[in-house]
Scaffold this motif. Structure first.
Motif, mmCIF file in Angstrom:
data_model
loop_
_atom_site.group_PDB
_atom_site.id
_atom_site.type_symbol
_atom_site.label_atom_id
_atom_site.label_comp_id
_atom_site.label_asym_id
_atom_site.label_seq_id
_atom_site.Cartn_x
_atom_site.Cartn_y
_atom_site.Cartn_z
ATOM 1 N N MET A 1 12.434 -0.857 -17.196
ATOM 2 C CA MET A 1 11.883 -1.927 -17.683
ATOM 3 C C MET A 1 10.881 -1.776 -18.472
ATOM 4 N N ALA A 2 12.051 -1.466 -20.048
ATOM 5 C CA ALA A 2 10.416 -1.551 -21.087
ATOM 6 C C ALA A 2 11.116 -2.789 -21.943
ATOM 7 N N GLY A 3 10.317 -2.965 -22.815
ATOM 8 C CA GLY A 3 10.451 -3.882 -23.921
ATOM 9 C C GLY A 3 9.388 -4.134 -25.032
ATOM 10 N N GLU A 4 8.819 -4.981 -25.162
ATOM 11 C CA GLU A 4 8.146 -5.148 -26.437
ATOM 12 C C GLU A 4 6.444 -4.277 -25.689
ATOM 13 N N ALA A 5 5.936 -4.094 -27.165
ATOM 14 C CA ALA A 5 4.754 -3.527 -26.634
ATOM 15 C C ALA A 5 3.652 -3.940 -25.251
ATOM 16 N N SER A 6 3.543 -5.499 -25.017
ATOM 17 C CA SER A 6 3.496 -5.845 -24.138
ATOM 18 C C SER A 6 3.593 -5.920 -22.813
ATOM 19 N N ASP A 7 5.074 -5.166 -22.177
ATOM 20 C CA ASP A 7 5.321 -4.614 -21.610
ATOM 21 C C ASP A 7 4.739 -3.452 -20.363
ATOM 22 N N VAL A 8 4.794 -3.412 -19.597
ATOM 23 C CA VAL A 8 4.725 -2.996 -18.859
ATOM 24 C C VAL A 8 5.978 -1.538 -18.026
ATOM 25 N N VAL A 9 6.171 -0.233 -17.970
ATOM 26 C CA VAL A 9 6.841 0.281 -17.771
ATOM 27 C C VAL A 9 7.168 -0.087 -16.163
ATOM 28 N N LEU A 10 8.263 0.040 -15.721
ATOM 29 C CA LEU A 10 7.984 -0.415 -14.429
ATOM 30 C C LEU A 10 9.518 0.319 -13.131
ATOM 31 N N SER A 11 9.225 1.488 -12.589
ATOM 32 C CA SER A 11 10.832 1.614 -12.354
ATOM 33 C C SER A 11 11.081 0.975 -10.415
ATOM 34 N N LYS A 12 12.270 1.091 -9.828
ATOM 35 C CA LYS A 12 12.239 0.816 -8.507
ATOM 36 C C LYS A 12 10.791 1.419 -8.096
ATOM 37 N N GLN A 13 10.917 2.847 -7.981
ATOM 38 C CA GLN A 13 9.798 3.609 -6.863
ATOM 39 C C GLN A 13 8.781 2.722 -7.290
ATOM 40 N N ASP A 14 8.213 2.651 -8.356
ATOM 41 C CA ASP A 14 6.847 1.975 -8.818
ATOM 42 C C ASP A 14 7.120 1.038 -7.505
ATOM 43 N N LEU A 15 7.664 -0.213 -7.469
ATOM 44 C CA LEU A 15 8.243 -1.930 -6.987
ATOM 45 C C LEU A 15 7.823 -0.821 -5.198
ATOM 46 N N ARG A 16 8.278 0.109 -4.659
ATOM 47 C CA ARG A 16 8.457 -0.270 -3.840
ATOM 48 C C ARG A 16 7.122 0.720 -3.592
ATOM 49 N N GLU A 17 6.543 1.932 -4.177
ATOM 50 C CA GLU A 17 5.160 1.934 -3.683
ATOM 51 C C GLU A 17 4.025 0.644 -3.579
ATOM 52 N N VAL A 18 4.416 -0.216 -4.327
ATOM 53 C CA VAL A 18 3.711 -1.173 -4.182
ATOM 54 C C VAL A 18 3.630 -2.207 -3.316
ATOM 55 N N THR A 19 4.659 -2.584 -2.840
ATOM 56 C CA THR A 19 4.623 -3.138 -1.871
ATOM 57 C C THR A 19 5.176 -2.678 -0.251
ATOM 58 N N GLY A 20 5.018 -1.084 -0.415
ATOM 59 C CA GLY A 20 4.779 -0.599 1.069
ATOM 60 C C GLY A 20 3.253 -0.679 1.527
ATOM 61 N N PHE A 21 2.405 -0.620 0.147
ATOM 62 C CA PHE A 21 1.328 -0.963 0.135
ATOM 63 C C PHE A 21 0.552 -2.131 0.532
ATOM 64 N N ALA A 22 0.773 -3.377 0.082
ATOM 65 C CA ALA A 22 1.035 -4.793 0.568
ATOM 66 C C ALA A 22 1.547 -4.501 1.660
ATOM 67 N N ALA A 23 2.587 -4.014 2.167
ATOM 68 C CA ALA A 23 3.018 -4.898 3.665
ATOM 69 C C ALA A 23 1.489 -3.896 4.618
ATOM 70 N N ALA A 24 1.502 -2.688 4.301
ATOM 71 C CA ALA A 24 0.386 -2.493 4.772
ATOM 72 C C ALA A 24 -0.593 -2.603 5.103
ATOM 73 N N CYS A 25 -0.892 -3.206 4.501
ATOM 74 C CA CYS A 25 -2.838 -4.258 3.936
ATOM 75 C C CYS A 25 -1.789 -5.854 5.193
ATOM 76 N N ALA A 26 -1.159 -6.245 4.746
ATOM 77 C CA ALA A 26 -0.532 -7.368 5.573
ATOM 78 C C ALA A 26 -0.168 -7.219 7.270
ATOM 79 N N GLU A 27 -0.276 -6.230 7.353
ATOM 80 C CA GLU A 27 0.243 -5.855 8.604
ATOM 81 C C GLU A 27 -1.333 -6.197 9.757
ATOM 82 N N ALA A 28 -1.876 -5.440 9.312
ATOM 83 C CA ALA A 28 -3.828 -5.233 9.177
ATOM 84 C C ALA A 28 -3.453 -6.578 10.076
ATOM 85 N N ALA A 29 -3.366 -7.915 9.302
ATOM 86 C CA ALA A 29 -4.160 -10.116 9.180
ATOM 87 C C ALA A 29 -2.722 -10.087 10.538
#
Length: 177
Positions: A1-29
């Motif tokens: 997911m790349a584009g202009e210089a202001s874009d961040v490159v993210l892979s689907k695996q990056d999104l999975r890692e972030v989502t797993g982290f977020a799910a673990a945090c939410a599960e604690a509450a």
């Protein structure tokens, strides 16, 4: 997911890692919400959808629908702590939709779930900020190098956002150390 210089490159695996982290945090509450509304499964379903995506599922309607449902559950909660716990679940499902834009506001997609969970714990403990700080420290230890790498692609968390914003900035600073 790349584009202009202001874009961040993210892979689907990056999104999975972030989502797993977020799910673990939410599960604690999650127990905070379920103690308040034991028959309301909406936050649990949002966290489940987040975990499903994090473990290889597709990013689609279930994530969006469960995120919105968890937000509605937050509004229906009988206590502020339970509302924050449901917002943590909403943010976990929403983490899969981190945008590849180099904007500080995107940091909430990465860290919002943890901040809402920490705020829920604070409120449950009579607004004890030391409890929130402990949650943030646990989240710093829980974050994988992949999550820290994704976070480093974005500017630091923005000002504002009340106490949840403060918790996001504390977590952001802790992960960037």
């Amino acid at each position: 997911m790349a584009g202009e210089a202001s874009d961040v490159v993210l892979s689907k695996q990056d999104l999975r890692e972030v989502t797993g982290f977020a799910a673990a945090c939410a599960e604690a509450a999650l127990g905070i919400f379920e103690a308040d509304r034991p028959d309301d499964a909406r936050p649990r379903e949002a966290i489940g959808a987040a975990w499903e995506f994090a473990r290889g599922g597709e990013r689609g309607k279930a994530l969006r629908d469960t995120a919105w449902a968890a937000l509605k559950a937050a509004k229906d909660a009988d206590s502020a702590a339970a509302g924050e716990a449901a917002r943590a679940a909403m943010a976990a499902a929403g983490a899969a939709y981190l945008h590849p834009l180099a904007k500080a506001t995107q940091v909430k997609h990465i860290l919002g779930s943890c901040a809402h969970a920490a705020r829920a714990a604070e409120l449950l403990a009579a607004d004890d900020r030391a409890v929130g700080a402990e949650h943030i420290e646990r989240a710093v230890r829980r974050a994988t190098p992949a999550v820290v790498d994704v976070l480093a692609r974005y500017p630091a968390a923005p000002p504002g956002g009340g106490r949840v914003g403060e918790l996001i900035r504390a977590l952001d600073a802790g992960l960037r150390r």
